[in-house]
Scaffold this motif. Sequence first.
Motif, PDB file in Angstrom:
ATOM      1  N   UNK A 172       0.812  -1.220   0.000  1.00 49.11           N
ATOM      2  CA  UNK A 172       0.000   0.000   0.000  1.00 49.11           C
ATOM      3  C   UNK A 172       0.846   1.270   0.000  1.00 49.11           C
ATOM      4  N   UNK A 173       2.030   1.239   0.635  1.00 45.52           N
ATOM      5  CA  UNK A 173       2.839   2.448   0.661  1.00 45.52           C
ATOM      6  C   UNK A 173       3.357   2.758  -0.738  1.00 45.52           C
ATOM      7  N   UNK A 174       3.781   1.715  -1.474  1.00 44.39           N
ATOM      8  CA  UNK A 174       4.239   1.931  -2.851  1.00 44.39           C
ATOM      9  C   UNK A 174       3.127   2.526  -3.701  1.00 44.39           C
ATOM     10  N   UNK A 175       1.912   1.936  -3.567  1.00 41.31           N
ATOM     11  CA  UNK A 175       0.796   2.422  -4.365  1.00 41.31           C
ATOM     12  C   UNK A 175       0.471   3.872  -4.000  1.00 41.31           C
ATOM     13  N   UNK A 176       0.412   4.144  -2.692  1.00 44.35           N
ATOM     14  CA  UNK A 176       0.110   5.497  -2.235  1.00 44.35           C
ATOM     15  C   UNK A 176       1.167   6.482  -2.681  1.00 44.35           C
ATOM     16  N   UNK A 177       2.435   6.060  -2.628  1.00 42.66           N
ATOM     17  CA  UNK A 177       3.510   6.946  -3.069  1.00 42.66           C
ATOM     18  C   UNK A 177       3.390   7.234  -4.564  1.00 42.66           C
ATOM     19  N   UNK A 178       2.981   6.191  -5.325  1.00 41.67           N
ATOM     20  CA  UNK A 178       2.753   6.404  -6.757  1.00 41.67           C
ATOM     21  C   UNK A 178       1.675   7.472  -6.978  1.00 41.67           C
ATOM     22  N   UNK A 179       0.597   7.390  -6.159  1.00 37.99           N
ATOM     23  CA  UNK A 179      -0.464   8.389  -6.277  1.00 37.99           C
ATOM     24  C   UNK A 179       0.065   9.780  -5.937  1.00 37.99           C
ATOM     25  N   UNK A 180       0.827   9.874  -4.845  1.00 37.57           N
ATOM     26  CA  UNK A 180       1.361  11.174  -4.437  1.00 37.57           C
ATOM     27  C   UNK A 180       2.298  11.730  -5.505  1.00 37.57           C
ATOM     28  N   UNK A 181       3.144  10.861  -6.059  1.00 39.53           N
ATOM     29  CA  UNK A 181       4.061  11.306  -7.113  1.00 39.53           C
ATOM     30  C   UNK A 181       3.275  11.775  -8.333  1.00 39.53           C
ATOM     31  N   UNK A 182       2.158  11.091  -8.629  1.00 38.22           N
ATOM     32  CA  UNK A 182       1.318  11.492  -9.757  1.00 38.22           C
ATOM     33  C   UNK A 182       0.737  12.876  -9.519  1.00 38.22           C
ATOM     34  N   UNK A 183       0.315  13.125  -8.286  1.00 38.34           N
ATOM     35  CA  UNK A 183      -0.233  14.449  -7.974  1.00 38.34           C
ATOM     36  C   UNK A 183       0.840  15.515  -8.203  1.00 38.34           C
ATOM     37  N   UNK A 184       2.057  15.238  -7.731  1.00 33.39           N
ATOM     38  CA  UNK A 184       3.149  16.201  -7.906  1.00 33.39           C
ATOM     39  C   UNK A 184       3.390  16.464  -9.401  1.00 33.39           C
ATOM     40  N   UNK A 185       3.463  15.379 -10.168  1.00 39.07           N
ATOM     41  CA  UNK A 185       3.709  15.519 -11.608  1.00 39.07           C
ATOM     42  C   UNK A 185       2.575  16.295 -12.274  1.00 39.07           C
ATOM     43  N   UNK A 186       1.331  15.988 -11.857  1.00 34.43           N
ATOM     44  CA  UNK A 186       0.183  16.668 -12.442  1.00 34.43           C
ATOM     45  C   UNK A 186       0.218  18.157 -12.126  1.00 34.43           C
ATOM     46  N   UNK A 187       0.593  18.501 -10.888  1.00 33.85           N
ATOM     47  CA  UNK A 187       0.632  19.912 -10.501  1.00 33.85           C
ATOM     48  C   UNK A 187       1.681  20.657 -11.331  1.00 33.85           C
ATOM     49  N   UNK A 188       2.850  20.043 -11.500  1.00 32.94           N
ATOM     50  CA  UNK A 188       3.912  20.706 -12.272  1.00 32.94           C
ATOM     51  C   UNK A 188       3.467  20.931 -13.710  1.00 32.94           C
ATOM     52  N   UNK A 189       2.927  19.887 -14.365  1.00 30.99           N
ATOM     53  CA  UNK A 189       2.515  20.043 -15.765  1.00 30.99           C
ATOM     54  C   UNK A 189       1.358  21.017 -15.888  1.00 30.99           C
ATOM     55  N   UNK A 190       0.398  20.933 -14.974  1.00 34.12           N
ATOM     56  CA  UNK A 190      -0.741  21.858 -15.040  1.00 34.12           C
ATOM     57  C   UNK A 190      -0.266  23.288 -14.882  1.00 34.12           C
ATOM     58  N   UNK A 191       0.708  23.502 -14.008  1.00 34.74           N
ATOM     59  CA  UNK A 191       1.257  24.845 -13.820  1.00 34.74           C
ATOM     60  C   UNK A 191       1.847  25.375 -15.113  1.00 34.74           C
ATOM     61  N   UNK A 192       2.619  24.534 -15.794  1.00 33.79           N
ATOM     62  CA  UNK A 192       3.213  24.945 -17.067  1.00 33.79           C
ATOM     63  C   UNK A 192       2.121  25.317 -18.062  1.00 33.79           C
ATOM     64  N   UNK A 193       1.064  24.494 -18.116  1.00 39.72           N
ATOM     65  CA  UNK A 193       0.014  24.720 -19.106  1.00 39.72           C
ATOM     66  C   UNK A 193      -0.801  25.966 -18.793  1.00 39.72           C
ATOM     67  N   UNK A 194      -0.955  26.283 -17.505  1.00 35.42           N
ATOM     68  CA  UNK A 194      -1.672  27.510 -17.163  1.00 35.42           C
ATOM     69  C   UNK A 194      -0.911  28.726 -17.674  1.00 35.42           C
ATOM     70  N   UNK A 195       0.400  28.674 -17.579  1.00 32.67           N
ATOM     71  CA  UNK A 195       1.206  29.767 -18.115  1.00 32.67           C
ATOM     72  C   UNK A 195       1.018  29.852 -19.626  1.00 32.67           C
ATOM     73  N   UNK A 196       1.049  28.679 -20.280  1.00 32.35           N
ATOM     74  CA  UNK A 196       0.867  28.634 -21.734  1.00 32.35           C
ATOM     75  C   UNK A 196      -0.462  29.255 -22.132  1.00 32.35           C
ATOM     76  N   UNK A 197      -1.511  28.908 -21.391  1.00 32.05           N
ATOM     77  CA  UNK A 197      -2.854  29.389 -21.722  1.00 32.05           C
ATOM     78  C   UNK A 197      -2.904  30.915 -21.700  1.00 32.05           C
ATOM     79  N   UNK A 198      -2.146  31.504 -20.809  1.00 27.33           N
ATOM     80  CA  UNK A 198      -2.125  32.975 -20.731  1.00 27.33           C
ATOM     81  C   UNK A 198      -1.436  33.574 -21.950  1.00 27.33           C
ATOM     82  N   UNK A 199      -0.561  32.800 -22.603  1.00 31.33           N
ATOM     83  CA  UNK A 199       0.214  33.327 -23.713  1.00 31.33           C
ATOM     84  C   UNK A 199      -0.421  33.057 -25.059  1.00 31.33           C
TER      85      UNK A 199
END
Lengths: 554, 277
Positions: A519-546
């Motif tokens: 369960x810790x591996x699975x949960x860590x995978x989820x947490x890492x996915x959230x981190x990755x999603x936040x980083x990419x979404x942040x980049x795309x929000x900047x793009x959308x403004x441009x």
Amino acid sequence: MVRHHLALSARNARRGAYVALALVPVAVVAVFFVLPVGAMLHRGLWPEGDFAPGAVLDVLRRPRTGRVLWFTLWTSTVATAASVALGLPAAYVLHRLRFPGRAVVRAALLVPFVLPTVVVGLAVRELIAPSGILGFLGLDGTAVAILIGLVFFNVAVVIRTVGVAWESLDRRPGEAAAALGATPWQVFRTVTFPALRPAIVSAASVVFLFCATAFGVVLVLGGVRYSSVETEIYLLTADLLDLPAAAALSLVQMVAVVLLLIVVGRLRSVPDPTVRRSVAAPTRPRPRDVPAIAVTAATLAAVALPIAALVVGSVRRDGHWTLDHYRALGGSADGLFEISVVDALSASLRIAVDATWMSLLLGLVVAFVVTRKVRSRAGRRARTVLDGFFMLPLGVSAVTLGFGFLIALDQPPIDLRSSPLLVPIAQALVALPIVVRTLVPVLAGIDDRQRQAAASLGAGPLRAIATVDLAVVWRPLLAAAGFAFAVSLGEFGATSFIVRPAEPTLPVVIYRLLGHPGPLNYGTALAASVVLAVVTAGVILVVERLRVPGTGAW
Amino acid sequence: MLELSDVSVRFDGTLAVDDVDLAVADGDVLAVLGPSGCGKSTLLRAVAGLEPLATGRVAWDGADLAGTPTHRRGFALMFQDGQLFDHLTVARNVGYARRLRGDDRRAVRARVDELLELVGLGGYADRLPRTLSGGERQRVALARSLAAEPRLLLLDEPLSALDAELRVRLAADLRRILTAARTTALLVTHDQDEAFSVADRVALMRAGRVVQEGPVADVWRAPVDAEARDFLGHRRSYDGADAARILAAAGLPAEPDVTIVVRPAGGGRDSGAGTVS
């Protein structure tokens, strides 16, 4: 004679510079794309050094191959139809109506497209797993799960492509039809839809392409029961080492995709791409817009649900709220891996920076070359071929590319096996079509007479480009940089083959975590996915403004 | 002075400009007048160095321009739709050529203001082109071309995108501005009023060829053939049965082989009055 000579040499010098410029990306794509993919096909078709197409035909006659092909075809078709059905109303609401929070909703609906496919797969799985919010539907492990993942991922493509066309659509023909007695529905059917058809066809074909070559989503959600052409190629090369079979499937995929690209090119081509961009002012919603708004709201909810499920899953364990998974990001979960998620993220970011500048540089040259006005008929034909050539990476399985890199670039004169540039180069090629597609409409939309006006006022060729092209292209260039960055962060198919084991990217680490019980591996995978999603979404929000209004379709 | 000899331009096998000889003396304004599709714009682009010649030569003061690219010719080209740089203000558009030469910022600004006054747009310096009307845009384009101090000004249907009233007014302004600065100019247009009110000399062009060239008054008075005559007026010459009917209506005796020409009074501008000969 002398003056003719002068005129000819001046023209030849210009032509020479153009050809030299065109040769740069051709050489890069030849070495880093054609060569690896060719090597992969060669291994498959000439297994013992002799041409043995019989093996390929045998592979195609296997019942399992038939099932894989059929599964890919029908899931892609259904997912494309669903994406278009959901995307059209949203495109209308988000690009023709005016309401508070429109920019936020637009950006939110764009996020799934740039989410790494592994993250999308994981989010959908978290939603429909027996313990998930929609667990009662019993969708876990069914083909419907894969369909949900594909639609989730691709509805943004339809919204963006059709929306951009819709927002620059002249309002007046519709108004003229209404004045002639057409009902709103008749106006849509007879005026609006025909004007949007090229954009809809274009969006649908790109979505179909993405669905048919989807890798991460199918891999995570399909389990062992379902396999698409792309995951099957992965299975055959990585696990079973059945290269002839993998090569056969790659060939089928490549032929199908090239045919699709040709059809799309025909459908998309317009006699005169030059545009004076106009953006119709959005109007306030009226009662008859209610159905479209309802569908949009539902789509928004459908997009938000898996992400919410992912976030919730990352902070819950055994029925309790916990931040353990996030704490585990810094170290290694269960001590199984020596690479922490934080290290993987920094590797991902470093690689993404390299991949971004490579694909931008390459994409800029390609876009510049394919949009130059060419005088002769032969020149125009050559340019069309070139245009298609640079779209090839869109059509070839990333898995094939990755495996090709592995077997073709590991011996002198090109030995890049241990080079830190190998992964960025592969990702830059995967991102190249999107970069080119973002820049080409903008450059093609520039009236050549603008450059001629600059020249007639005394500006040399470079100065004319600086005055005219640069003024228009810098914003889409930044937007393309954002897309390339996001694509690179999420790239999984090619990267999983060629990444150095000691320096994996974040999607690769997430997939590895999923592959290990606990369960810790699975949960860590989820947490890492959230981190990755936040980083990419942040980049795309900047793009959308441009974004430049009226451009940016794929 | 500008000299064209045996100039031909070919597009994918078809001859757009066919063996044209023309000359524009210093300080003169020559209008190339012809119906749309006759090759006049192509001819202008060839002079600017934007279309390669199939045959012939374009020369300035006797020097062949074959090896000279557009930006070194010193011929400013004003497009039909202005082709202003939309991302630059009016002042930066007009001052573009001067800035390319690295002129002092203050000198550029002074010259820009002067030119904007000249074209009747004083105070427009900081506007963006998109906020201007069609007529204003064309004036800015003219000022931008003049600011380059070209040895030859090339005008591609400079007024035809404008409405009739504005066209008449701007034509008079254009004539005034060109003669005041003694600018050498080559103008192409399909509009005879534009040609006759702006130019000193006129060349009639048809299907890629120049069929007649001469001072405005001469061409107006003696068109080279019936087609030229008809083109110069909206069917102002009549012969055969039509001529017989007109003579009968006027109570004049019928004559064989007569051609009736209706000519407007005064310098070629439509005034309603006229003579019949």
